[in-house]
Design an enzyme around this catalytic site. Sequence first.
Site, PDB file in Angstrom:
ATOM      1  CD  GLU A 135     125.171  28.769 -22.682  1.00  0.00           C
ATOM      2  OE1 GLU A 135     124.092  29.196 -23.265  1.00  0.00           O
ATOM      3  OE2 GLU A 135     126.097  29.471 -22.974  1.00  0.00           O
ATOM      4  N   PRO A 136     122.340  25.107 -18.946  1.00  0.00           N
ATOM      5  CG  PRO A 136     122.355  23.357 -17.355  1.00  0.00           C
ATOM      6  CD  PRO A 136     123.227  24.203 -18.039  1.00  0.00           C
ATOM      7  CE1 TYR A 141     108.371  33.501 -23.369  1.00  0.00           C
ATOM      8  CE2 TYR A 141     107.987  32.304 -21.100  1.00  0.00           C
ATOM      9  CZ  TYR A 141     108.880  33.153 -22.067  1.00  0.00           C
ATOM     10  OH  TYR A 141     110.044  33.390 -21.668  1.00  0.00           O
ATOM     11  CB  CYS A 148      92.567  45.627 -15.499  1.00  0.00           C
ATOM     12  SG  CYS A 148      91.698  46.127 -16.542  1.00  0.00           S
ATOM     13  CD  GLU A 149      96.937  44.057 -19.450  1.00  0.00           C
ATOM     14  OE1 GLU A 149      96.404  43.510 -20.735  1.00  0.00           O
ATOM     15  OE2 GLU A 149      97.353  45.100 -19.289  1.00  0.00           O
TER      16      GLU A 149
END
Length: 404
Positions: free
Chosen positions: A268-269, A311, A338-339
């Site tokens: 399942e690539p 991540y 704005c983060e």
Amino acid sequence: MNYINNKLSFDNKLIDSIAKKYGTPLYCYSFEKIKENITNFKKNFKSFSPLICFAVKSNTNIKILKEIKKFNIGADVVSIGELMKALKAGIKPQKIVFSGVGKTTKEIEYAVTKNILLINTESKSEILEIEKIAKKKRKIINIGIRLNPNTDAKTLSQISTGKKENKFGVNQKIFLQLVSYLKDSKYLNLKCLSVHIGSQILNHKPYENMLKVIDKIISKSNHKFEYIDLGGGMGIDYEHNNSKLNLKKYSKNIQKFLKKNNSKIIFEPGRSIIGNSAVLITKILYIKEGYKKDFVILDAAMNDLMRPALYGAKHRIMPSKKTKKLTKKSYEFVGPICESTDTFSIVKKYQKLNEKDFLVICDVGAYGTSLASNYNVRPKPTEILIKGSKIQVINKRQKISELM
Ligand SMILES: *Cc1c(COP(=O)(O)O)cnc(C)c1O
């Protein structure tokens, strides 16, 4: 991707010209690269001709799915929406595997109606739910059980899925209990053992360990599995230093495994098929002086490419025009949202950049647009596909009016 007269081109198209023509931020795919990846993948595993099911969650663009389908590839889906999209792209039901930790009754019923190859289950309760549906529909359903092999994939913790503390699959004890429960089931046919230990795996050792665990549990279970679904997770070279997974070694280990266990292998690539096939082209809005570093403020943000914020993933960033002038300070490439996590990377030595220049964020084909959102009411970007000399718009930029 290469520089000709200091101008960057992607699949023989100048970045600056496509950026001006289609606007930024812009996702740009290379058909040639997708083809190369699939050919290479198939070549490495040729000796046991696996069923390759593309992990649709890595890229859900219907035009991309249609291109991939032409290579005789199936799909690994994780929701009813992905299943419908895979079918709409023309992928045959008998090449579709339905994975995921919690499928709803509606999703299971739909999958059963469509006669897909396998539903990979992840808990006893889910198995009982599928059995109930099978009984109601008077149908025999082919299922797999996902084993949690408790193997460390040695990848980012956020994308590790095969350790005992992760929510995925069932442990060995429960696995064996479920195999024995299913021996007497009239409606469920246990055809597959599935695993998926994580993503962006660069070392073949975790896979080798995983195969040993599977081998042992198959002997213990005393069950003949028609399919062994090894999942995806094959890592790619984001850092451009030849650090991708050695598929040949992985293939050798599987061949050894198959000498004892005569099953059909499913893969399942996602990332390894589509990851390096696309770039995100972005324009520098402003350059702002900061404390010890300068901020390069881009028109692309975390809503367009979520991986760095989600991540801590790193993507290489390349200027569309190369110069020899270097900056004295570091650059931090950031989006305008704005983060504080809306930041792509910090680089120490970089060539001097100018406002309005174009940049390219590399290897964004997997988990790029499929993770994109409308955060800050920002429209999702245009996607184009370069195929031969032609450029095809495969997704139009959303209009603000669509977001009202
Ligand atoms: C995400 C996922 C994949 C694909 O992983 P890649 O790292 O993109 O190859 C395959 N199988 C399952 C069950 C997944 O959840």
